[in-house]
Design a protein around this motif. Structure first.
Motif, PDB file in Angstrom:
ATOM      1  N   UNK A   3      44.082  79.056 113.535  1.00 38.00           N
ATOM      2  CA  UNK A   3      44.520  77.698 113.880  1.00 38.00           C
ATOM      3  C   UNK A   3      46.043  77.535 113.869  1.00 38.00           C
ATOM      4  N   UNK A   4      46.736  78.519 113.350  1.00 32.64           N
ATOM      5  CA  UNK A   4      48.183  78.452 113.202  1.00 32.64           C
ATOM      6  C   UNK A   4      48.862  78.819 114.522  1.00 32.64           C
ATOM      7  N   UNK A   5      49.620  77.891 115.066  1.00 36.98           N
ATOM      8  CA  UNK A   5      50.324  78.171 116.314  1.00 36.98           C
ATOM      9  C   UNK A   5      51.603  78.964 116.041  1.00 36.98           C
ATOM     10  N   UNK A   6      52.426  78.471 115.134  1.00 38.67           N
ATOM     11  CA  UNK A   6      53.658  79.180 114.792  1.00 38.67           C
ATOM     12  C   UNK A   6      54.244  78.590 113.515  1.00 38.67           C
ATOM     13  N   UNK A   7      55.124  79.354 112.913  1.00 35.43           N
ATOM     14  CA  UNK A   7      55.917  78.880 111.778  1.00 35.43           C
ATOM     15  C   UNK A   7      57.362  79.177 112.150  1.00 35.43           C
ATOM     16  N   UNK A   8      58.138  78.139 112.361  1.00 32.60           N
ATOM     17  CA  UNK A   8      59.536  78.333 112.719  1.00 32.60           C
ATOM     18  C   UNK A   8      60.356  78.694 111.483  1.00 32.60           C
ATOM     19  N   UNK A   9      61.108  79.751 111.600  1.00 36.45           N
ATOM     20  CA  UNK A   9      62.011  80.228 110.560  1.00 36.45           C
ATOM     21  C   UNK A   9      61.334  80.384 109.186  1.00 36.45           C
ATOM     22  N   UNK A  10      60.251  81.149 109.137  1.00 38.53           N
ATOM     23  CA  UNK A  10      59.533  81.309 107.865  1.00 38.53           C
ATOM     24  C   UNK A  10      60.374  81.961 106.773  1.00 38.53           C
ATOM     25  N   UNK A  11      61.384  82.717 107.163  1.00 44.08           N
ATOM     26  CA  UNK A  11      62.244  83.379 106.176  1.00 44.08           C
ATOM     27  C   UNK A  11      63.044  82.383 105.338  1.00 44.08           C
ATOM     28  N   UNK A  12      63.168  81.144 105.812  1.00 40.06           N
ATOM     29  CA  UNK A  12      63.869  80.134 105.028  1.00 40.06           C
ATOM     30  C   UNK A  12      62.980  79.548 103.931  1.00 40.06           C
ATOM     31  N   UNK A  13      61.676  79.727 104.069  1.00 38.81           N
ATOM     32  CA  UNK A  13      60.725  79.235 103.068  1.00 38.81           C
ATOM     33  C   UNK A  13      60.275  80.314 102.102  1.00 38.81           C
ATOM     34  N   UNK A  14      60.056  81.488 102.635  1.00 38.13           N
ATOM     35  CA  UNK A  14      59.319  82.522 101.918  1.00 38.13           C
ATOM     36  C   UNK A  14      60.155  83.751 101.578  1.00 38.13           C
ATOM     37  N   UNK A  15      60.143  84.157 100.320  1.00 38.54           N
ATOM     38  CA  UNK A  15      60.817  85.413  99.967  1.00 38.54           C
ATOM     39  C   UNK A  15      60.125  86.627 100.594  1.00 38.54           C
ATOM     40  N   UNK A  16      58.833  86.531 100.818  1.00 38.83           N
ATOM     41  CA  UNK A  16      58.109  87.632 101.473  1.00 38.83           C
ATOM     42  C   UNK A  16      58.626  87.799 102.903  1.00 38.83           C
ATOM     43  N   UNK A  17      58.678  86.707 103.647  1.00 38.10           N
ATOM     44  CA  UNK A  17      59.162  86.772 105.031  1.00 38.10           C
ATOM     45  C   UNK A  17      60.635  87.179 105.076  1.00 38.10           C
ATOM     46  N   UNK A  18      61.417  86.688 104.143  1.00 37.37           N
ATOM     47  CA  UNK A  18      62.833  87.034 104.090  1.00 37.37           C
ATOM     48  C   UNK A  18      63.008  88.549 103.932  1.00 37.37           C
ATOM     49  N   UNK A  19      62.129  89.145 103.142  1.00 30.56           N
ATOM     50  CA  UNK A  19      62.211  90.593 102.910  1.00 30.56           C
ATOM     51  C   UNK A  19      62.035  91.396 104.202  1.00 30.56           C
ATOM     52  N   UNK A  20      61.246  90.860 105.134  1.00 29.95           N
ATOM     53  CA  UNK A  20      60.955  91.607 106.350  1.00 29.95           C
ATOM     54  C   UNK A  20      61.963  91.376 107.475  1.00 29.95           C
ATOM     55  N   UNK A  21      62.948  90.500 107.262  1.00 28.52           N
ATOM     56  CA  UNK A  21      63.988  90.296 108.267  1.00 28.52           C
ATOM     57  C   UNK A  21      64.728  91.601 108.545  1.00 28.52           C
ATOM     58  N   UNK A  22      64.967  92.372 107.494  1.00 29.69           N
ATOM     59  CA  UNK A  22      65.732  93.610 107.623  1.00 29.69           C
ATOM     60  C   UNK A  22      64.869  94.857 107.785  1.00 29.69           C
ATOM     61  N   UNK A  23      63.569  94.670 107.980  1.00 28.88           N
ATOM     62  CA  UNK A  23      62.694  95.824 108.189  1.00 28.88           C
ATOM     63  C   UNK A  23      63.200  96.578 109.431  1.00 28.88           C
ATOM     64  N   UNK A  24      63.472  97.872 109.311  1.00 30.65           N
ATOM     65  CA  UNK A  24      64.096  98.611 110.417  1.00 30.65           C
ATOM     66  C   UNK A  24      63.336  98.511 111.744  1.00 30.65           C
TER      67      UNK A  24
END
Length: 87
Positions: free
Chosen positions: A56-77
């Motif tokens: 049911x989830x269409x999108x989450x805009x800028x999840x890295x601003x909410x979540x430390x988990x998502x933030x961790x994957x910003x720099x995933x090579x």
């Protein structure tokens, strides 16, 4: 990358390890259920399974601003390499 330009999304099987993908999808469900403070997200019911939430989830805009988990994957090579080609 033509598919991304034409369709607006891109799926690359095997881009991240299965355990990383499980972290990302689990955290997306956590975000959608209101697991992080955010006034712009209407939490989905806790009784829904992760699969139901993600369907049911269409999108989450800028999840890295909410979540430390998502933030961790910003720099995933591998993720960064793909993003560098499409952005």
């Amino acid at each position: 990358m033509r598919f991304y330009v034409e369709q607006g999304y891109l799926v690359i099987p095997g881009l991240v390890a299965p355990e990383d993908l499980a972290l990302i999808t689990g955290d997306a469900a956590h975000i959608a259920r209101g697991g992080y403070p955010c006034t712009s997200i209407q939490p989905m019911p806790a009784a829904m399974s992760d699969d139901e939430v993600l369907e049911r989830l269409l999108c989450i805009h800028q999840p890295h601003q909410l979540s430390p988990v998502m933030r961790r994957f910003i720099d995933h090579p591998a993720i960064a390499a793909v993003l560098a080609r499409i952005v």
